[in-house]
Design an enzyme around this catalytic site. Structure first.
Site, PDB file in Angstrom:
ATOM      1  N   HIS A 155       3.812  10.683  36.046  1.00  0.00           N
ATOM      2  CA  HIS A 155       3.681  12.223  35.917  1.00  0.00           C
ATOM      3  C   HIS A 155       4.689  12.693  34.983  1.00  0.00           C
ATOM      4  O   HIS A 155       4.900  13.975  35.065  1.00  0.00           O
ATOM      5  CB  HIS A 155       4.337  12.633  37.530  1.00  0.00           C
ATOM      6  CG  HIS A 155       3.884  12.056  38.623  1.00  0.00           C
ATOM      7  ND1 HIS A 155       2.823  12.592  39.258  1.00  0.00           N
ATOM      8  CD2 HIS A 155       4.181  11.220  39.545  1.00  0.00           C
ATOM      9  CE1 HIS A 155       2.132  11.737  40.223  1.00  0.00           C
ATOM     10  NE2 HIS A 155       3.316  11.029  40.535  1.00  0.00           N
ATOM     11  N   SER A 276       2.829  20.840   6.594  1.00  0.00           N
ATOM     12  CA  SER A 276       2.397  22.144   6.726  1.00  0.00           C
ATOM     13  C   SER A 276       2.262  22.981   5.450  1.00  0.00           C
ATOM     14  O   SER A 276       3.262  22.891   4.691  1.00  0.00           O
ATOM     15  CB  SER A 276       3.411  22.927   7.739  1.00  0.00           C
ATOM     16  OG  SER A 276       3.320  24.320   7.771  1.00  0.00           O
ATOM     17  N   LYS A 282       7.887  20.311   8.286  1.00  0.00           N
ATOM     18  CA  LYS A 282       6.968  19.613   9.244  1.00  0.00           C
ATOM     19  C   LYS A 282       6.476  18.412   8.830  1.00  0.00           C
ATOM     20  O   LYS A 282       6.062  18.221   7.625  1.00  0.00           O
ATOM     21  CB  LYS A 282       5.405  20.669   9.318  1.00  0.00           C
ATOM     22  CG  LYS A 282       5.991  21.802  10.454  1.00  0.00           C
ATOM     23  CD  LYS A 282       6.423  21.733  11.771  1.00  0.00           C
ATOM     24  CE  LYS A 282       5.602  21.047  12.407  1.00  0.00           C
ATOM     25  NZ  LYS A 282       4.309  21.746  13.018  1.00  0.00           N
ATOM     26  N   GLU A 289      -3.869  13.171  16.205  1.00  0.00           N
ATOM     27  CA  GLU A 289      -4.398  14.318  16.854  1.00  0.00           C
ATOM     28  C   GLU A 289      -5.934  14.142  16.601  1.00  0.00           C
ATOM     29  O   GLU A 289      -6.809  14.589  17.504  1.00  0.00           O
ATOM     30  CB  GLU A 289      -3.836  15.275  16.351  1.00  0.00           C
ATOM     31  CG  GLU A 289      -2.238  15.639  16.680  1.00  0.00           C
ATOM     32  CD  GLU A 289      -1.567  16.989  16.140  1.00  0.00           C
ATOM     33  OE1 GLU A 289      -0.471  17.259  16.531  1.00  0.00           O
ATOM     34  OE2 GLU A 289      -2.195  17.328  15.085  1.00  0.00           O
ATOM     35  N   LYS A 324     -31.043   8.516  17.233  1.00  0.00           N
ATOM     36  CA  LYS A 324     -30.394   7.826  16.207  1.00  0.00           C
ATOM     37  C   LYS A 324     -29.072   8.367  15.860  1.00  0.00           C
ATOM     38  O   LYS A 324     -28.143   8.019  15.567  1.00  0.00           O
ATOM     39  CB  LYS A 324     -31.201   7.951  15.222  1.00  0.00           C
ATOM     40  CG  LYS A 324     -32.498   6.861  15.302  1.00  0.00           C
ATOM     41  CD  LYS A 324     -33.648   6.934  14.166  1.00  0.00           C
ATOM     42  CE  LYS A 324     -34.770   6.402  14.838  1.00  0.00           C
ATOM     43  NZ  LYS A 324     -35.399   7.118  15.761  1.00  0.00           N
TER      44      LYS A 324
END
Length: 462
Positions: A155, A276, A282, A289, A324
């Site tokens: 969880h 970024s 960043k 992702e 295809k």
């Protein structure tokens, strides 16, 4: 004039030419189409349907066409519709009347079914090779982290301590099953449909098994209707590809989480990260992702192919031309994802100390405290309740289980002894789970050895 144009008194509308044509995407089958045509020509010559000289002439011309295609000297034509008609048109231009004989005892229906099977046989093994390459990276990484303790989750809440090696080997098992599915799918792809004709075979005395041997198939299709209208092998591959992508996507999700500042379990290599355009700090896990995002694309290929086939009566229908692009896209997407995933994993830095510190908090050793009591003859349900009360007390006092004093522990159960502190240390919690399939270093090491043996067997198949 169209190669099939004898019955028609009017040219195909220019809008239909483009709509009808598949050469823009099925041209990738040129090699398989030529390979199948050479085997077919040889068989026609062997059976006396055409002369041996004509068969040799056709084979040489087809080989020359392949060389010219690969040298970039051939331009395919939309009005020739597909790769099969394009190659036959070029062949006839080069050898004349003999070229018109190649299609004897053959239909485009069984020809395209053959080409797709030849193509998919190659691609299944290529996907499996890429999976093996990823698994080798995972085994090496697991070997390095047999004692790297980290929290295991249920969880997305801290549950029990495991090792990074154990976590990696979970995905190793998933990818092993993926290869097994590919191997099983390969058996159903490895059946030759040529000789089925348009749907009812042929009146010519062909030798299907000769062609099968020439093309390296394990068997031949046993029903001509099924031979031209079956695409369940393509659906099956897309299903296997979807499961591969699902496993890659789950792994990607964990990489995204682990590389975040909140986790910091791993640091991705700069070569497999992006930045970024506005935020200079960043470092984004874009590869993971994108793999996660492309999973939906492969699912779409599977659902698209299933939907195309779901209402088709026997035998061939033009709808099947839509097989295809879905199949090609599934193959391409899975291969691209596997190709980039392995080096991303190989180059990432595993932050051992951060993983180890992640084990503290969350009462990750609570199960081991309950097992300790159960081992001393306290019924497990009672032990579970006792430790649950200890956790509640710790939460109220802002402590962890191991921070409780021995006197505090004895208040919950007189069974506790001084050795409880050793038993609930994360390292001991992991080491104690030395069962086949468990996270103990010894058990994981054994699993790694078995994994290497399994890969050796797969490489023999490849």
């Amino acid at each position: 004039m169209k190669l099939w144009g004898g019955r028609f008194a009017k040219k195909t509308d220019y809008l239909v030419e483009d709509f009808h044509s598949s050469i823009s995407f099925d041209q990738r089958l040129y090699r398989q189409d030529i390979q199948g045509s050479i085997a077919h020509a040889r068989m026609l010559g062997k059976q006396g349907i055409i002369t041996i000289e004509e068969a040799d002439q056709l084979a040489r011309a087809l080989e020359s066409i392949q060389q010219d295609i690969e040298a970039g000297l051939v331009t395919f034509e939309v009005d020739a519709e597909d790769i099969h008609m394009n190659i036959e048109k070029i062949l006839t231009e080069r050898v004349g009347e003999a070229g018109k004989k190649l299609h004897t005892a053959r239909s485009r229906n069984d020809q395209v079914a053959l080409d797709i099977r030849l193509y998919l046989k190659e691609e299944i093994k290529e996907v499996a090779r890429l999976l093996v390459a990823l698994q080798k990276v995972m085994l090496d990484l697991a070997d390095q982290h047999l004692t790297t303790v980290m929290p295991g989750y249920t969880h997305l809440q801290k549950a029990q301590p495991i090792t990074f090696a154990h976590h990696l080997m979970a995905y190793f098992q998933m990818f092993t099953r993926d290869i097994e599915r590919l191997q099983d799918c390969f058996k159903r792809v490895d059946v030759m449909p040529l000789g089925s004709g348009a749907l009812a075979g042929t009146t010519f005395p062909i030798d299907r098994n000769y062609v099968r041997e020439q093309l390296g198939f394990a068997g031949i299709t046993m029903n001509s209707l099924d031979g031209v209208s079956d695409r369940d092998f393509a659906v099956e591959f897309c299903g296997a590809a979807s499961l591969i992508m699902m496993h890659l996507s789950r792994f990607s999700e964990e990489i995204v989480l682990w590389s975040s500042n909140e986790f910091r379990f791993i640091t991705l290599d700069d070569g497999f990260s992006t930045g970024s355009s506005i935020m200079p700090q960043k470092k984004n896990p874009d590869v993971a992702e994108l793999v996660r995002g492309k999973t939906g694309r492969v699912y779409g290929d599977l659902m698209g192919l299933l939907t195309v086939l779901k209402g088709l009566p026997l035998a061939y229908n033009k709808d099947m031309q839509e097989d295809k692009e879905a199949l090609f896209d599934a193959v391409d997407t899975v291969k691209k994802c596997l190709l980039v995933f392995a080096p991303m994993i190989k180059t990432m830095k595993v932050n051992k100390q951060v993983m180890r510190s992640g084990v503290t908090g969350g009462f990750i050793n609570a199960t081991d405290a309950a097992d300790y009591l159960a081992a001393k003859n306290v019924p497990f349900r009672e032990a579970h309740e006792i430790v649950g009360k200890m956790v509640l007390c710790c939460e109220q006092k802002g402590k962890s289980l191991e921070e409780l004093t021995f006197e505090e522990m004895k208040e919950f159960s007189p069974v506790f002894e001084e050795d409880i502190y050793e038993k609930i240390s994360p390292e001991k919690c992991v080491e104690a789970r030395n069962v086949p399939g468990g996270p103990a270093p010894q058990a994981v090491s054994a699993a790694i050895n078995l994994g290497r043996e399994a890969l050796a067997k797969i490489l023999v198949w490849l």
